[in-house]
Design a protein around this motif. Structure first.
Motif, PDB file in Angstrom:
ATOM      1  N   ASP A  53       0.973  13.561 -41.977  1.00 33.90           N
ATOM      2  CA  ASP A  53       0.249  14.153 -41.333  1.00 33.90           C
ATOM      3  C   ASP A  53       0.665  14.753 -40.048  1.00 33.90           C
ATOM      4  OD1 ASP A  53      -1.490  11.995 -43.174  1.00 33.90           O
ATOM      5  OD2 ASP A  53       0.073  10.275 -43.096  1.00 33.90           O
ATOM      6  N   CYS A  54       1.026  15.611 -40.319  1.00 30.48           N
ATOM      7  CA  CYS A  54       1.808  16.554 -39.113  1.00 30.48           C
ATOM      8  C   CYS A  54      -0.291  16.564 -37.982  1.00 30.48           C
ATOM      9  CB  CYS A  54       2.475  16.628 -39.147  1.00 30.48           C
ATOM     10  SG  CYS A  54       3.293  18.002 -37.635  1.00 30.48           S
ATOM     11  N   THR A  55       0.292  16.334 -37.274  1.00 29.45           N
ATOM     12  CA  THR A  55      -0.467  16.555 -35.194  1.00 29.45           C
ATOM     13  C   THR A  55      -0.183  17.369 -34.528  1.00 29.45           C
ATOM     14  OG1 THR A  55      -0.876  14.147 -34.614  1.00 29.45           O
ATOM     15  CG2 THR A  55      -2.333  15.480 -35.987  1.00 29.45           C
ATOM     16  N   SER A  56       1.013  18.288 -35.062  1.00 27.58           N
ATOM     17  CA  SER A  56       1.990  18.649 -34.251  1.00 27.58           C
ATOM     18  C   SER A  56       1.208  19.696 -33.056  1.00 27.58           C
ATOM     19  CB  SER A  56       4.052  18.474 -34.361  1.00 27.58           C
ATOM     20  OG  SER A  56       4.055  17.378 -34.550  1.00 27.58           O
ATOM     21  N   CYS A  57       0.314  20.501 -33.913  1.00 32.06           N
ATOM     22  CA  CYS A  57      -0.467  21.714 -32.932  1.00 32.06           C
ATOM     23  C   CYS A  57      -1.475  21.224 -33.826  1.00 32.06           C
ATOM     24  CB  CYS A  57       0.518  22.592 -33.219  1.00 32.06           C
ATOM     25  SG  CYS A  57       0.220  23.248 -34.945  1.00 32.06           S
ATOM     26  N   ASN A  58      -1.752  22.442 -32.733  1.00 34.77           N
ATOM     27  CA  ASN A  58      -3.526  22.494 -33.088  1.00 34.77           C
ATOM     28  C   ASN A  58      -4.160  23.159 -34.859  1.00 34.77           C
ATOM     29  OD1 ASN A  58      -4.358  21.662 -30.374  1.00 34.77           O
ATOM     30  ND2 ASN A  58      -4.657  23.677 -29.523  1.00 34.77           N
ATOM     31  N   LYS A 124       3.458  25.674 -41.810  1.00 40.07           N
ATOM     32  CA  LYS A 124       2.872  25.171 -42.728  1.00 40.07           C
ATOM     33  C   LYS A 124       1.651  24.874 -43.085  1.00 40.07           C
ATOM     34  CE  LYS A 124       7.127  24.388 -43.293  1.00 40.07           C
ATOM     35  NZ  LYS A 124       7.813  25.931 -44.394  1.00 40.07           N
ATOM     36  N   CYS A 125       0.405  25.271 -41.702  1.00 39.14           N
ATOM     37  CA  CYS A 125      -1.042  25.024 -41.635  1.00 39.14           C
ATOM     38  C   CYS A 125      -1.767  26.498 -41.502  1.00 39.14           C
ATOM     39  CB  CYS A 125      -1.561  24.172 -40.235  1.00 39.14           C
ATOM     40  SG  CYS A 125      -0.249  22.367 -41.041  1.00 39.14           S
ATOM     41  N   ARG A 126      -2.718  26.915 -42.241  1.00 37.62           N
ATOM     42  CA  ARG A 126      -3.506  27.805 -41.952  1.00 37.62           C
ATOM     43  C   ARG A 126      -3.613  28.577 -40.495  1.00 37.62           C
ATOM     44  NH1 ARG A 126      -8.850  30.359 -43.280  1.00 37.62           N
ATOM     45  NH2 ARG A 126      -8.652  32.638 -43.359  1.00 37.62           N
ATOM     46  N   ALA A 140       6.225  23.975 -32.088  1.00 39.49           N
ATOM     47  CA  ALA A 140       6.250  22.952 -33.273  1.00 39.49           C
ATOM     48  C   ALA A 140       6.370  23.019 -35.094  1.00 39.49           C
ATOM     49  CB  ALA A 140       4.929  22.776 -33.041  1.00 39.49           C
ATOM     50  N   CYS A 141       6.324  23.834 -35.761  1.00 37.49           N
ATOM     51  CA  CYS A 141       6.634  23.906 -36.675  1.00 37.49           C
ATOM     52  C   CYS A 141       8.052  23.881 -36.684  1.00 37.49           C
ATOM     53  CB  CYS A 141       5.610  24.439 -37.593  1.00 37.49           C
ATOM     54  SG  CYS A 141       5.174  24.193 -38.914  1.00 37.49           S
ATOM     55  N   LEU A 142       9.035  24.718 -36.291  1.00 42.52           N
ATOM     56  CA  LEU A 142      10.047  24.938 -37.167  1.00 42.52           C
ATOM     57  C   LEU A 142      10.852  24.141 -37.029  1.00 42.52           C
ATOM     58  CD1 LEU A 142      11.452  27.850 -37.024  1.00 42.52           C
ATOM     59  CD2 LEU A 142      12.342  27.687 -34.653  1.00 42.52           C
TER      60      LEU A 142
HETATM   61  S1  SF4 Z   1       1.747  24.214 -38.474  1.00 42.01           S
HETATM   62 FE1  SF4 Z   1       3.599  22.398 -38.312  1.00 42.01          FE
HETATM   63  S2  SF4 Z   1       3.696  22.198 -36.534  1.00 42.01           S
HETATM   64 FE2  SF4 Z   1       1.555  22.569 -36.893  1.00 42.01          FE
HETATM   65  S3  SF4 Z   1      -0.146  20.804 -37.723  1.00 42.01           S
HETATM   66 FE3  SF4 Z   1       1.019  21.909 -38.921  1.00 42.01          FE
HETATM   67  S4  SF4 Z   1       2.613  21.338 -39.871  1.00 42.01           S
HETATM   68 FE4  SF4 Z   1       2.517  20.099 -37.478  1.00 42.01          FE
END
Ligand code: SF4
Length: 227
Positions: A53-58, A124-126, A140-142
């Protein structure tokens, strides 16, 4: 130990208490990683549960799926690209579009099966419109990538494209100065090559990618033979 961001906040408060007024963000992050004494996750499943459920970045706002990665936990070779593209975002799997097909061909050309390697991305997100991930998004994702590396403990990492190479090797050097040699990072050998999506657009770079793959094949064989 709390979660990553709680610990980072604690560390920054500690610096503030010491009278430090400002710390360049990258430096603070690198120093924090060195101080990170939290136990590594035990499995990829544990990382999957943490990220779901990661919301650590936009990037969470526009994603369909988080693309954590794919491959065996005991893989000796790990490929790291930069970010999921459109097809990857829709399917939730890394390198499934045209670039993925080219990656499969690249692997086949050096006798490596996709099923024996682990494949992931720095973020991990597009990113919308397949733009490059921004520094804050990478930062944020590192932690997820770091944890994947700690769990898999690959003997070799092959980075695909500039962003992956610069992130893994913590450098700002251009790709043409990073490829063609074997780097060492925390006891892991790192080979740098072009991203398959780049090779689809600029096919004149393919001969250089073939050279990189030959280097990777030689290294991988040595690792397999050494047991
Ligand atoms: S790119 Fe990484 S840090 Fe950003 S929301 Fe997705 S999983 Fe979370």
């Amino acid at each position: 130990m709390g979660n990553f961001w709680d610990e980072l906040a604690l560390y920054l408060s500690y610096l503030q208490a010491l009278g430090v007024k400002a710390v360049p963000r990258k430096k603070a992050f690198e120093r924090f990683l060195k101080l990170d004494l939290s136990p590594p996750p035990k499995s990829l499943a544990e990382i999957a549960a943490e990220i779901k459920d990661c919301t650590s970045c936009n990037l969470h706002r526009t994603r369909h799926h988080i693309v954590l990665g794919e491959g065996p936990e005991e893989a000796r070779l790990m490929f790291i690209g930069e970010a999921p593209g459109r097809e990857e975002d829709l399917e939730g799997r890394p390198f499934v579009g045209r670039a993925g097909q080219l990656l499969d061909q690249m692997l086949n050309s050096i006798g490596i099966r996709r099923a024996e390697v682990y494949i992931t991305n720095v973020v991990k997100c597009r990113p919308p419109g397949n733009r490059n991930p921004e520094p804050a998004e990478i930062e944020a994702c590192l932690p997820y990538l770091t944890k994947q590396i700690k769990v898999i403990r690959p003997r070799i990492i092959c980075t695909l494209g500039l962003i992956a190479a610069q992130t893994v090797l913590a450098t700002t050097k251009p790709l043409n100065r990073l490829r063609g040699k074997i780097h060492q990072k925390e006891g892991i050998k790192v080979v740098v090559t072009y991203h398959p999506a780049f090779l689809l657009r600029y096919s004149s770079y393919k001969p250089l990618a073939v050279e990189d793959l030959k280097l990777l094949k030689k290294l991988y064989k040595e690792i397999l033979n050494s047991g």
